[in-house]
Design an enzyme around this catalytic site. Structure first.
Site, PDB file in Angstrom:
ATOM      1  N   GLU A 469      -8.633  24.300 -22.160  1.00  0.00           N
ATOM      2  CA  GLU A 469      -9.475  24.734 -21.169  1.00  0.00           C
ATOM      3  C   GLU A 469      -9.893  26.304 -21.118  1.00  0.00           C
ATOM      4  O   GLU A 469     -10.646  26.507 -22.077  1.00  0.00           O
ATOM      5  CB  GLU A 469      -9.245  24.303 -19.805  1.00  0.00           C
ATOM      6  CG  GLU A 469     -10.281  24.496 -18.894  1.00  0.00           C
ATOM      7  CD  GLU A 469     -10.635  23.371 -17.821  1.00  0.00           C
ATOM      8  OE1 GLU A 469      -9.944  22.585 -17.611  1.00  0.00           O
ATOM      9  OE2 GLU A 469     -11.529  23.855 -16.942  1.00  0.00           O
ATOM     10  N   GLU A 742      -2.444  25.698 -10.077  1.00  0.00           N
ATOM     11  CA  GLU A 742      -3.760  25.058  -9.902  1.00  0.00           C
ATOM     12  C   GLU A 742      -3.961  24.364  -8.702  1.00  0.00           C
ATOM     13  O   GLU A 742      -4.838  24.552  -7.993  1.00  0.00           O
ATOM     14  CB  GLU A 742      -3.747  24.448 -11.005  1.00  0.00           C
ATOM     15  CG  GLU A 742      -5.302  23.607 -11.076  1.00  0.00           C
ATOM     16  CD  GLU A 742      -5.765  22.996 -12.462  1.00  0.00           C
ATOM     17  OE1 GLU A 742      -4.916  22.790 -13.131  1.00  0.00           O
ATOM     18  OE2 GLU A 742      -6.994  22.854 -12.753  1.00  0.00           O
TER      19      GLU A 742
HETATM   20  C1  RAM Z   1     -11.288  22.681 -13.476  1.00  0.00           C
HETATM   21  C2  RAM Z   1     -10.336  23.942 -13.339  1.00  0.00           C
HETATM   22  C3  RAM Z   1     -11.184  24.852 -12.850  1.00  0.00           C
HETATM   23  C4  RAM Z   1     -12.350  24.840 -11.839  1.00  0.00           C
HETATM   24  C5  RAM Z   1     -12.887  23.706 -12.323  1.00  0.00           C
HETATM   25  C6  RAM Z   1     -13.932  23.336 -11.596  1.00  0.00           C
HETATM   26  O1  RAM Z   1     -11.565  22.720 -14.962  1.00  0.00           O
HETATM   27  O2  RAM Z   1      -9.632  23.596 -12.303  1.00  0.00           O
HETATM   28  O3  RAM Z   1     -10.275  26.035 -12.336  1.00  0.00           O
HETATM   29  O4  RAM Z   1     -12.931  26.055 -11.591  1.00  0.00           O
HETATM   30  O5  RAM Z   1     -12.290  22.529 -12.585  1.00  0.00           O
END
Ligand code: RAM
Length: 882
Positions: A469, A742
């Site tokens: 990502e 996260e």
């Molecule tokens: C995921 C990640 C990122 C977030 C998006 C919406 O890919 O957690 O941090 O901003 O979603």
């Protein structure tokens, strides 16, 4: 000692090279032993050499004595600046008593190539073979002869891809992943290097290693070839000889190319390096490059070439393993004791052809093996094949990076603790703030927040450094921007990122989810159209929130000017896409990763709509655009009225009844007084119902503690901070976290690891509580009416359970510090404060001061609060608590 000037900066950086702006802004720091000292006038001189600067008449510009208090971001006002030229400058200032300081030491800046027609070279590279999914980096070289001594030599270089430039066997500069990540179809940053010291009379040679990077390698989950398929390199050496003659050496068809020991090196997929293929001397003169081929030349790139003005990515810290053990499989596992982004430098010895695999992970699984389930399609493995020279071989990868704390090495014999170090790489922002408290858990949390930033501020603010990502998510960046600027100097970093955001703004005004967009908006259409709207509440709004934050923290007006039209287009877009000022129920990320409560999307989107509009009104006012300011203020009122009408009951309940709906309505000041009080009550009820735990996600969490502290519930804010049961910040700390996770439930005692498809352990968003720690615990805040800490608010609040807090912050004016102590019975508080020359502060204490040291003038008394006005210097207060 009188007044002194030092730490000269240009565009927020010390002696920067290759600026692209005609009106660079100059800043300096003033120091003095005397209290309440300030600048009453300044004089800046600019000259073409240090000798001329020292003379009576500098040859470029003399501002004369300018009566002014400005000492931060003062625009250069001399004649227009020339490409590829170095400017030397110095400054002196006058103090309150009319005395002048000495001249500062001289500092400098250089200008880059200001117009595109000054680029004379050609883009060069290598045609790839069909089917090269992970193509080998290209090695490029060129020899040249210098028959005269060189006075000045600057290199301007860039790539579509990533490059490492070498000259006569040495690396040029210490930046990594140059030219950094932008939307290459729109702009490509070039770097400027001074190389005079690397050149010699006679034969010289350039060598370049060129990788795919973000341009042609894998990006996020979108696959590869986002911007193009073939990496290319462009460079120009501008020479000035002692005899006054000049010469330019550029990339062109006289360069040769080959591949080398790097078999592949991809940001997301790792690296493979075969040391047996090394060709010693390839980057020095006199190398017999018989097998090397002519390069392919390519037409000019589509994007504009622009000077990189943010800090390059560098290896900023080296971490020695805290533990190492051998597994039953015969591999070695190293624990760095800290989750970082970067790679390892490893020393190996062995047979030619022996293959060593270095694998990286953030956590260990219950069985002691590396936890890699959360990497998705990222490969955090680097492979090194030994040269086998009988000597130590030192290896570190080049164009890949990983998010990890643990490293497993397979295929090596006899390693020990000293065999490797972890290299933490990030955009080289200078450290700015520090928080230290009497509670080690809070200190760990604070460091985890800082490490979240170090692990993710990598040319763009990425969400995470480990899985496939690593994208510049705008929502994450906006909630964390304020914390980030307290932790480190991010002025240049976010100036660059705001350009990424406006580059990714859609024609209709929608700001993006990720910047650079990197094909994400196309990809999401295919993958999940409903979930991903283009203009997500709290994400797109970053385009307004970030410039405002930079203005508050650095007094940077130009970032507001530069993006003002883009911000207006965003607000106009929101207006068009609202219905009676309500943002209809459309897909968005909501309060992303909240826990146990779901905030309705339309409520949240309307709240962020109001917030963007209210900030735009303040921005318009700061820029003196009073008509716009009035229009947006009215619009803000209209949205609030519609919001109350649609979503708020007479008893203060807001639709959704989540912690976040209350927190945002209060933080964004959307409610009339009588409803605000009721909403605070409802918020408390929600926290109580959750057994005094938070439930907020990315958006709610950044405002939760500030709202509680601002509405008379500071003790509860402190309680939430100090809670270590699930879900809470200290829950992760209690379980050994060294970065911000996260998800609140990324790992729990009951259930172990959660949701491997999205479970990063290095994601800074939930760390936005750092802002509250600086503002409310250390009590250091800029006054929005005099931004950039020119006027400071000092208002530390005693926190039950945290008797001592020290905070400091290196503002553009100098160091601000506070030290707060409460006695055990919480009867008395002592506060030490220091603020720099040329600033003033309002100090708010929770009661009347019994003792004051330093010349502080009491200026106000409101129930439960006493305020003092101070000038620069050091002060002490002793205050009785109620
Ligand atoms: C995921 C990640 C990122 C977030 C998006 C919406 O890919 O957690 O941090 O901003 O979603």
């Amino acid at each position: 000692m009188g007044i002194r000037v030092h730490h000269l900066k240009v565009e927020g950086r010390v002696n920067p090279l290759g600026l692209g702006t005609q009106r660079p802004r100059l800043s300096w720091i003033i120091v003095s032993d005397e209290p309440s000292q300030e600048q009453t006038a300044y004089q800046v001189q600019v000259a073409s050499t240090t000798e001329r600067l020292g003379s009576d008449r500098p040859d470029i510009w003399d501002s004369g004595v300018v009566p002014s208090r400005e000492s931060v971001l003062v625009p250069y006002g001399g004649p227009s600046l020339a490409s590829n030229t170095t400017y030397h400058w110095r400054v002196r200032v006058q103090d309150r008593q009319g005395r002048f300081s000495d001249w500062s030491e001289s500092a400098c800046w250089s200008m880059g190539l200001l117009t595109s027609d000054e680029w004379q070279g050609q883009w060069i590279g290598r045609e790839l073979e069909a089917g090269e999914v992970l193509p080998a980096p290209t090695y490029l070289r060129k020899e040249f002869h210098l028959d005269r001594p060189v006075r000045r030599a600057y290199v301007y270089a860039t790539a579509l891809g990533v490059y490492e430039l070498r000259l006569n066997g040495d690396r040029v500069g210490d930046g990594r992943f140059a030219p950094g990540w932008t939307d290459y179809a729109k702009r490509v940053q070039y770097q400027t290097y001074e190389v005079t010291h690397l050149l010699k009379k006679g034969d010289n040679a350039f060598g370049t290693i060129l990788g795919t990077g973000w341009y042609a390698g894998h990006v996020g989950m979108m696959g590869r070839h986002i911007y193009g398929t073939i990496p290319r390199f462009l460079m120009q050496l501008m020479l000035e000889f002692e005899d006054g003659t000049e010469q330019i050496i550029t990339t062109d068809d006289t360069w040769t190319m080959s591949t080398g020991p790097l078999i592949y090196s991809d940001i997301i997929k790792g690296e493979r390096y075969d040391a047996r293929l090394e060709e010693p001397g390839w980057d020095r003169p006199g190398f017999a490059s018989i097998a090397w081929q002519p390069v392919t030349c390519y037409p000019p790139c589509q994007g504009i070439l622009t000077a990189q003005e943010d800090e390059p990515i560098r290896v900023m810290e080296m971490l020695h393993p805290v533990k190492m053990w051998r597994t039953e499989r015969g591999t070695f596992i190293f624990d760095l004791g800290q989750n970082i982004a970067g790679w390892v430098r490893i020393r190996l010895r062995g047979e030619a052809g022996q293959t060593v695999m270095i694998e990286h992970a953030e956590m260990l699984d219950a069985d002691g093996t590396l936890y890699t389930a959360n990497l998705r399609k990222a490969v955090q493995k680097d492979i090194y094949i030994l040269r086998g020279s009988g000597k130590d071989e030192v290896y570190e990868p080049r164009f890949t990076y990983h998010g990890f704390r643990y490293v497993e090495v397979e295929g090596a014999d006899d390693l020990d603790e000293h065999s490797l170090v972890g290299c933490a790489a990030y955009s080289a922002m200078a450290p700015a703030g520090l928080i230290e408290t009497s509670d080690e858990r809070v200190n760990r949390l604070y460091h985890n927040i800082v490490w979240g930033q170090k692990g993710n501020f990598f040319s763009v603010p990425t969400d995470c450094p480990q899985r496939d990502e690593r994208l510049g998510w705008t929502g994450d960046a906006q909630v964390f921007a304020r914390t980030a600027s307290y932790n480190m100097n991010v002025a240049a970093f976010f100036r660059k990122y705001m350009i990424d955001i406006t580059d990714a703004q859609r024609e209709d005004g929608a700001f993006p989810d990720t910047a650079p967009d990197a094909g994400w908006s196309e990809f999401k259409k295919i993958s999940s159209a409903k979930w991903f709207a283009p203009d997500n509440a709290g994400w797109g709004d970053a385009g307004v929130i970030i410039p405002w934050t930079m203005y508050l923290m650095y007094g940077d007006r130009r970032i507001l000017e530069d993006h003002y039209e883009a911000m207006k287009r965003w607000v106009e877009y929101l207006k068009r896409n609202s219905d009676g000022w309500i943002r209809p129920d459309y897909a968005n990320h909501a309060d992303w990763l909240s826990i146990g409560e779901e905030t309705p999307k339309d409520v949240l989107a309307t709240q962020y709509f109001a917030y963007s509009v209210s900030l735009l009104a303040r921005i318009a006012e700061a820029l003196g655009r009073m008509d716009d300011a009035a229009t947006y203020r009215q619009l803000f009122e209209a949205i609030n009225a519609a919001f109350v009408d649609r979503y708020v009951s007479e008893d203060g309940t807001i639709t959704g009844d989540t912690q976040t709906v209350y927190v945002l309505a209060l933080s964004f000041r959307m409610l009339p007084q009588h409803l605000a009080e009721k909403a605070v009550h409802k918020l408390l009820k929600r926290i109580e119902a959750n057994n005094w735990h938070l439930s907020t996600g990315f958006l709610g969490v950044s405002c939760l503690l500030p709202v509680l502290s601002d509405h008379g519930h500071h003790d509860l804010a402190c309680r939430l901070l100090l809670t270590d049961t699930f879900p809470s910040w200290l829950y992760s700390v209690k379980h050994g976290a060294t970065t911000i996770w996260e998800r609140w439930d990324g790992w729990t005692e009951e259930r172990g690891f959660q949701t491997p498809s999205m479970n990063s352990f290095n994601h800074y968003s939930l760390g936005s509580v750092g802002e509250w720690m600086y503002r409310y615990l250390a009590g250091i805040e800029p006054d929005p009416a005099s931004p950039g800490f020119r006027r400071i608010r000092i208002a530390p609040r005693p926190c039950p359970g945290l008797p001592e807090v020290r905070g400091s912050y290196h503002s553009e004016y100098g160091l601000i510090s506070t030290h707060l102590r409460c006695d055990e019975g919480r009867r008395e508080l002592t506060l030490q404060v220091a603020i720099p020359v040329n600033t003033t502060a309002i100090v708010s204490l929770p009661g009347e001061a019994r003792e004051v040291s330093g010349d502080a003038a009491a200026v106000g008394l409101t129930p439960g609060e006493r305020t003092y006005e101070i000038g620069s210097g050091t002060y002490g207060f002793v205050c009785k608590l109620g």
